[in-house]
Write a protein that holds these residues in place. Sequence first.
Motif, PDB file in Angstrom:
ATOM      1  N   ASP A   1       6.556  11.787   4.533  1.00  0.00           N
ATOM      2  CA  ASP A   1       6.975  11.791   6.041  1.00  0.00           C
ATOM      3  C   ASP A   1       6.791  13.013   6.492  1.00  0.00           C
ATOM      4  O   ASP A   1       7.242  14.084   5.879  1.00  0.00           O
TER       5      ASP A   1
ATOM      6  N   ASN B   1      -3.273  10.667   1.416  1.00  0.00           N
ATOM      7  CA  ASN B   1      -3.183  10.352   0.030  1.00  0.00           C
ATOM      8  C   ASN B   1      -4.148   8.924  -0.104  1.00  0.00           C
ATOM      9  O   ASN B   1      -4.894   8.678  -0.951  1.00  0.00           O
TER      10      ASN B   1
ATOM     11  N   GLY C   1       6.662   6.984  -2.377  1.00  0.00           N
ATOM     12  CA  GLY C   1       6.245   6.529  -1.048  1.00  0.00           C
ATOM     13  C   GLY C   1       7.078   7.264   0.108  1.00  0.00           C
ATOM     14  O   GLY C   1       7.745   8.384  -0.067  1.00  0.00           O
ATOM     15  N   ASN C   2       6.666   6.758   1.203  1.00  0.00           N
ATOM     16  CA  ASN C   2       7.363   7.269   2.395  1.00  0.00           C
ATOM     17  C   ASN C   2       8.557   6.630   2.669  1.00  0.00           C
ATOM     18  O   ASN C   2       9.106   5.507   1.705  1.00  0.00           O
ATOM     19  N   ILE C   3       9.653   7.031   3.617  1.00  0.00           N
ATOM     20  CA  ILE C   3      10.868   6.172   4.087  1.00  0.00           C
ATOM     21  C   ILE C   3      10.292   4.924   4.199  1.00  0.00           C
ATOM     22  O   ILE C   3      11.184   3.949   3.637  1.00  0.00           O
TER      23      ILE C   3
ATOM     24  N   THR D   1       7.918   2.786   2.772  1.00  0.00           N
ATOM     25  CA  THR D   1       7.570   2.113   1.986  1.00  0.00           C
ATOM     26  C   THR D   1       8.800   2.233   0.686  1.00  0.00           C
ATOM     27  O   THR D   1       8.880   1.061   0.079  1.00  0.00           O
TER      28      THR D   1
ATOM     29  N   ILE E   1       0.801  -1.351   0.129  1.00  0.00           N
ATOM     30  CA  ILE E   1       0.079   0.165  -0.218  1.00  0.00           C
ATOM     31  C   ILE E   1       0.996   1.069   0.115  1.00  0.00           C
ATOM     32  O   ILE E   1       1.770   1.285   0.811  1.00  0.00           O
ATOM     33  N   ASN E   2       0.683   2.042  -0.901  1.00  0.00           N
ATOM     34  CA  ASN E   2       1.536   3.184  -1.130  1.00  0.00           C
ATOM     35  C   ASN E   2       0.961   4.389  -1.634  1.00  0.00           C
ATOM     36  O   ASN E   2      -0.396   4.388  -2.192  1.00  0.00           O
ATOM     37  N   VAL E   3       1.497   5.466  -2.152  1.00  0.00           N
ATOM     38  CA  VAL E   3       0.794   6.643  -2.720  1.00  0.00           C
ATOM     39  C   VAL E   3       1.265   6.975  -4.061  1.00  0.00           C
ATOM     40  O   VAL E   3       0.907   7.884  -4.760  1.00  0.00           O
ATOM     41  N   GLY E   4       1.781   5.852  -4.716  1.00  0.00           N
ATOM     42  CA  GLY E   4       1.855   5.797  -6.271  1.00  0.00           C
ATOM     43  C   GLY E   4       2.204   4.363  -6.568  1.00  0.00           C
ATOM     44  O   GLY E   4       2.822   3.588  -6.067  1.00  0.00           O
TER      45      GLY E   4
END
Lengths: 315, 315
Positions: B150, B234, A190-192, A194, A181-184
């Motif tokens: 983040d 998001n 992603g964040n650190i 992912t 599960i991610n933002v793209g």
Amino acid sequence: MNVGIDTMGGDFAPQEALRGVKKYLEEDKSNGIKITLFGDAEAIKEIIVAENIPTGSIEIVATTQVIGMHEHPTKALKEKTDSSIAAGFQYLAKGKTDAFISAGNTGAMLVGALFNLKTIEGILRPVISSIIPKQNGGTGLILDVGLNADCKPEQLNQFATLGAVYARHVLEIENPKVGLINVGEEEGKGNILTQGTYPLLKENQQINFIGNIEGRDTFNDKADVMVCDGFTGNIILKLAESIYDISKKEAPESGYLNRFNFEIYGGTPVLGVAHPVIVGHGISKATAFSNMIRVAEKMLKTDVLHKLKDAIQPR
Amino acid sequence: MNVGIDTMGGDFAPQEALRGVKKYLEEDKSNGIKITLFGDAEAIKEIIVAENIPTGSIEIVATTQVIGMHEHPTKALKEKTDSSIAAGFQYLAKGKTDAFISAGNTGAMLVGALFNLKTIEGILRPVISSIIPKQNGGTGLILDVGLNADCKPEQLNQFATLGAVYARHVLEIENPKVGLINVGEEEGKGNILTQGTYPLLKENQQINFIGNIEGRDTFNDKADVMVCDGFTGNIILKLAESIYDISKKEAPESGYLNRFNFEIYGGTPVLGVAHPVIVGHGISKATAFSNMIRVAEKMLKTDVLHKLKDAIQPR
């Protein structure tokens, strides 16, 4: 095989737990599962008589205390050693039962599982999962949904393995697609957390990793097993649960939206501990309890615990 | 007041952007807003004639390049200096326009806003927000929805202030309730970020902090402004958007679920930069564009930028 049930847990205890047992016994007669009921023995016996529940495969373990839904988990477990939850875990840890189910205090169930049971060797942290209704009629699995609010990539990688093995054997999804599960969609997004997890999942030989999935993919069939930290998973699960309340008003006839009634799924298994532990909703009624017993039975009959062990510690 | 519009952005460019302008001009005739259109001047003129769009308050700035929806934002902005997005930001930065709207490459819009515009003094990081349809008929605001995957507690605290000021002046919610998206209601719950953020929000004199909210509160009226890191926001936004696709099939008649058509909200404002910048969906059609112009107009007429500045840097 012997499944322990906390009859004192949940908003409709002990009646609905026992009705669930009855429902299970009536629908799954000859499966060889014994049931151990933890709780107020007098109340249990009364309901057994009143509801005409067959007692052939039932044993009662009398307990005198109850951990309330809003008690502090660690404190309550320490102080209420004769509570149905504490006794249930004692039986499970000693091998007198093979699984434990409760719709009681979720925190107490998790603390109980973590402190009374061994974790599978090599497991960094146990995890709780939940079924997600998919638009194609199937079911997905999301994990973690709340046990680990802050995670490291190595943990998410293990969640993926645990989820994939569980989905294969218990949900009977042949080669479950695992999504992060991610933002793209693209690698590198992603964040650190992912960004660090993606390469581990890519290398993980135990899973069929299909890449990143986004919030919009929660209900489609892009991934069967959806991996995230417990903060993200908890937000998604509670949001998904709220869709049922909306749909009751806005779309009472929708077959799909009715599957957002999370009661029908019974409960969320704790994965990573040495025995099946299933945590139900406080609002669980008979159907939820009978389904939780079915999940426990399935976990025992498929010997999924050994399969989880093998996946985490490949021989 | 002069609102710049990228006519080349979005899946239906430039036609739907111009139809949106027409819709806006027809419905909001005498409001004194000028409109500057960035894009292929020939194509724009043709559509203006074909659609019979009144040109009294329109100026066209001819650009020769277009940043595609999937181009790398930083690279594209650097190389395509005569693109409609690059020109739009140049005009905005020089004060030739007062706001800028695009349904084009979201990344390019964000990079453009961050690199061409000053941030409000004291702002740690700009943020993007989104409207959320609430069950009570109102609208909520969620932020960040993706700019900062983040975050630190200090950032979330600023998002809360920005969101509250925006909700008060642009959404016209008198004393907006600000909630921290979290995994439990009680103070002390959460991951490291939300545990660190809660005390800051409690102390924040600029907002009406009502405490933690959970995933299930996304659509109820517990909080008007919902604060979270850009990763969580998001996921929530994209999940909420997917509900509309489900509802089209499962509950086409539901008035509430039809409000999950995010097109009607027009776009998400970037907050924290010195001028109104509104980023629309790629799928935006005329209604979305006209609504984006309305949001820009509202942001300008309420002078919300000064109010955001005052809240971040109290005199």
